[in-house]
Structures are given as structure tokens and as C-alpha cells.
Scaffold this motif. Sequence first.
Motif, PDB file in Angstrom:
ATOM      1  N   LEU A 140      -3.333   3.943   6.302  1.00 40.57           N
ATOM      2  CA  LEU A 140      -2.517   4.621   5.303  1.00 40.57           C
ATOM      3  C   LEU A 140      -2.912   6.094   5.205  1.00 40.57           C
ATOM      4  O   LEU A 140      -2.058   6.987   5.172  1.00 40.57           O
ATOM      5  CB  LEU A 140      -2.676   3.920   3.945  1.00 40.57           C
ATOM      6  CG  LEU A 140      -1.676   4.348   2.878  1.00 40.57           C
ATOM      7  CD1 LEU A 140      -0.248   4.184   3.370  1.00 40.57           C
ATOM      8  CD2 LEU A 140      -1.873   3.546   1.595  1.00 40.57           C
ATOM      9  N   ASP A 145      -0.900  -1.176   4.235  1.00 36.64           N
ATOM     10  CA  ASP A 145      -1.729  -0.939   5.422  1.00 36.64           C
ATOM     11  C   ASP A 145      -3.194  -0.872   5.029  1.00 36.64           C
ATOM     12  O   ASP A 145      -3.529  -0.737   3.851  1.00 36.64           O
ATOM     13  CB  ASP A 145      -1.333   0.390   6.075  1.00 36.64           C
ATOM     14  CG  ASP A 145       0.081   0.352   6.601  1.00 36.64           C
ATOM     15  OD1 ASP A 145       0.364  -0.508   7.444  1.00 36.64           O
ATOM     16  OD2 ASP A 145       0.896   1.179   6.164  1.00 36.64           O
ATOM     17  N   TYR A 194       5.974   5.959   1.592  1.00 32.48           N
ATOM     18  CA  TYR A 194       5.302   6.905   0.690  1.00 32.48           C
ATOM     19  C   TYR A 194       4.846   8.172   1.423  1.00 32.48           C
ATOM     20  O   TYR A 194       5.121   9.280   0.964  1.00 32.48           O
ATOM     21  CB  TYR A 194       4.145   6.206  -0.039  1.00 32.48           C
ATOM     22  CG  TYR A 194       4.610   5.464  -1.278  1.00 32.48           C
ATOM     23  CD1 TYR A 194       5.500   4.397  -1.168  1.00 32.48           C
ATOM     24  CD2 TYR A 194       4.199   5.844  -2.543  1.00 32.48           C
ATOM     25  CE1 TYR A 194       5.955   3.723  -2.291  1.00 32.48           C
ATOM     26  CE2 TYR A 194       4.651   5.172  -3.686  1.00 32.48           C
ATOM     27  CZ  TYR A 194       5.519   4.110  -3.554  1.00 32.48           C
ATOM     28  OH  TYR A 194       5.970   3.465  -4.660  1.00 32.48           O
ATOM     29  N   PRO A 249       6.131   0.078   2.300  1.00 29.07           N
ATOM     30  CA  PRO A 249       5.684   1.149   1.404  1.00 29.07           C
ATOM     31  C   PRO A 249       4.718   2.109   2.098  1.00 29.07           C
ATOM     32  O   PRO A 249       4.775   3.319   1.883  1.00 29.07           O
ATOM     33  CB  PRO A 249       4.968   0.396   0.278  1.00 29.07           C
ATOM     34  CG  PRO A 249       5.488  -0.988   0.330  1.00 29.07           C
ATOM     35  CD  PRO A 249       5.884  -1.258   1.739  1.00 29.07           C
ATOM     36  N   GLY A 250       3.870   1.539   2.963  1.00 27.07           N
ATOM     37  CA  GLY A 250       2.885   2.370   3.656  1.00 27.07           C
ATOM     38  C   GLY A 250       3.531   3.385   4.588  1.00 27.07           C
ATOM     39  O   GLY A 250       2.906   4.362   4.989  1.00 27.07           O
ATOM     40  N   THR A 251       4.780   3.146   4.969  1.00 26.09           N
ATOM     41  CA  THR A 251       5.506   4.114   5.790  1.00 26.09           C
ATOM     42  C   THR A 251       6.294   5.067   4.903  1.00 26.09           C
ATOM     43  O   THR A 251       6.331   6.273   5.133  1.00 26.09           O
ATOM     44  CB  THR A 251       6.486   3.384   6.738  1.00 26.09           C
ATOM     45  OG1 THR A 251       5.772   2.408   7.464  1.00 26.09           O
ATOM     46  CG2 THR A 251       7.149   4.356   7.691  1.00 26.09           C
TER      47      THR A 251
END
Lengths: 332, 120
Positions: A62, A57, B54, B50-52
Amino acid sequence: METIDRYIYAVTQKLPQAQRKDIADELRGLIEDMLEERVGIANIKESDVEDVLLELDSPNELAEKYRGTKKYLIGPELFDSYILVLKIVLIVVSAGIGIGFLIQTILDPISILDYFIDMIVSLVTSLPMAFGWTTFSFAIGERSGEVKRKDLIGQEWKPSDLPPIPDEKRQIKRGESIAGIIFYAIFIAFLAFSSDYFGIWVFQDEFTGVVPFLNEQTYGSYLMFIILLFGFGILKECLKLVSGKWTYKLAIVTIIVNAVSMAAIVFIINGPDFWNPEFMNELAEAGVVTVGSEAFDIVNKVWDQLTFWIIILLVIGLVWDAVDGFIKARKK
Amino acid sequence: MADAKEHLDKLLQELRRGTITIGVLSQLSEAQYGYSLVTMLSEKGIPVEPGTLYPLLRRLEKQGLLDSQWDTNEARPRKYYLLSKTGKEVFDLLVVEWKSIVSSLNHVIENEGDEKNGDH
């Protein structure tokens, strides 16, 4: 890999200090893992890094996901009242300026273009200011309200805790508050933009001029006070509007606002040369009264006593307003 | 049809957001680091960004459902996550709830079909 550093920095600088290092290390690991999976350990090119970062993102998004909370100035709980007050304020400011323009134009139709330009300038400067101050006030309310809401979370809710529907006598009628705000705003606009017309209007066959009540020399320095005074009044009405019913808290705030207003009024009226010192002479010159006549003596007496009676009336009004609030707040 | 697709995407996104937690918890009876989880879940048909993932891992850790530990012995330092004791309990309960939701919904969806067939 400077780009990676910059990406991580962009994300973590929006996060609380305590979490930055940990998240930075974890993100770096993630990006390196992704790179390794795509191109292996050797021969990593800048364009590969960019591809991987684009897959993640944007730094803002993010960081927001890490924070987990939406940041806002005015939350959903206050939003409805905010929009209502904002509408009123903007309408009132525009109307006040418009009325000022109308009065000026009626009295002096030749300068209509000047007045029109004045009006546009006033609108352009005042509307954003009104918008800004309203938003600012509500943002403060939002910040201070947050503490209270946190305290409430976790407490058991019982239907018996529901507040009783206020007695009709305790309810504050919306119309009254809105009328009050409009009245104050029009008065501010009138005093600020056309103070010259606050006085006795002299008509001899046609309009020939105004004998002003206020001292034009000193008026400018009082204007701020006067605007502040009515501003307090508007604030008070807004609070009533948001509250919707009389409570002790509201009554106490009313008392404080009224006390401050009262002090300001006494200060202004007792100050040197608030009133037009030449009022009687100008009145005689304009031919409204003749010096030495009975009418002149009466007007003169009234004029001399004016300060005293205005103070008395205002004090009674403000005290009554405060007492009334308390009486209504007490009603069950 | 493009309209229907748009609605579908939005609803799916909401649905996934709710279920991803179960997927994550299910894989963490053994310690995993973030990216290994991404790979693992996507291989099993549960794609997750990954952005969700992590931020989700950190949140679950903060809630006490996961324990974490940095492993600095490998070439690259990695943060490993593992179900905590509470996390295990919560996961077991969650699975029971999930199954009951699935069976209720299946029941509802299939009955809807039956009724339609019966009407015509």
C-alpha cells in the motif's frame, strides 16, 4: 483498536512526513467504513478487524502504491553497464586469485593444500567485496545521474540533437579496456598474494628461490597504496568502458586519476626502503653474479638507477595516456 | 486451459489499470469519499480495490484533476473528492478518445471475424 493503529503506522511511516497525517486519517476512515459495512457499529471483534485489514494490501504494498515510484538501487539505464562491469570484475578477481594459487603451487607443490585453502578463503572474502564495491559505485552513479535526467525531461527533442557517431579514432575499444582491467587485477592479485615471488627467479638445475625486488619488512605498509593505485587504474578503465568514446570529461577524469596515481608512485618509490636493501648481496649469495665481476658492476648500476628510470617511464606513460585522451576527444 | 486463464488474468489486470481512471473521473461530478466510490463502482460492474483507489485519488488530486475537502461534520471525518475544472475538461476529452478506441477496436475485432468466415 490497536491493530488498526499499528496497520496505519506501518503504512504511513514509509511515506513522506508531509503526507502522513492526511493519509492516516483517510485510511482510518476507510477501515472503519469497511468494518461498519460488515459488522455494524457495535460488537466489532478483533477477528473482524483482521479480516478487513487482510482484504487491504500489505502495508508495504500500500505504501508503495501511495509513493507511486519504484525504489531501486540501480535503474534500467545503468543496468546493462552494471552487469557488464560486474561480470568483468568477478571474473578478473577469480582469475587473479586462481593464478596466484597456480604460481604458488608450481613453485612449492608440497604446500598445495595450504595454498588451496588460502585460495578458497580469498575467494570467499574477495568476491562479495568486489560485488559490493561495484554495486556501491553504480548506486552512487545512479543517485548522481538522477539529477541530470530530471533536467532533461520536458526539453524538446530534435533529431538534429542526435550525437554524431563517433569517429573510429575516438571510440574506445572494449577489448583494450577489458584487457587493461584484467592486467591490473592480475597484478593486484600477484602482489597481494604472492609478493615473495616478485623478483629475480633463481634456477640452478631446478628452482631454488627468489631474490625479491621489494623490501619484505616495509612491503606490508605499502601494499594498501599499491592496491589503491591499481584500483584507480581499474576505475579508469571502467569509466572508459561505460563511456565508450573519448570525451573531454573522460579525458579530464583520466588526468586527475593519473595525477593522483603519479603522486602515489613517487611517494612509494621515494619512501624509505621500498626496494630490497640487500638485493645485491642476496643476488651474489644466490650465485647469480659474483662480487667484483664486471656483470656485478653493471647489475649494481642498473639497480641503483632503477628508481629514477621507473619514475621517468611511469611519468611518460601516464602523461601520454592523458594527452592521448585529449587528442582523441578533440577529433571530430 | 489453466495457462490461458493465467494470461487472461494478467492482461485483464493491465486493461483495468488503464481504464479505472475513466471510471473514477466519471463518478466525481458530485463529491464522493473513497469508500463510497468503491461501493458505487463495484455496483456498476467496475470492481476496484480500496488499496488501488485511494492512492489513485491522491495522485489525481496532486495532478490537479480532482479537488478535495475534509468533511468533519459527520461522525467520522471523511475526505471528499470532486472533479476540478481541469478534471472536467480532461474527462470530456478522455470520453471522446475512449469512444473512438472502443469503436476502432470493435471494428478490428469484428472484421477479423468476417475475414475468417470469408476464408472458410
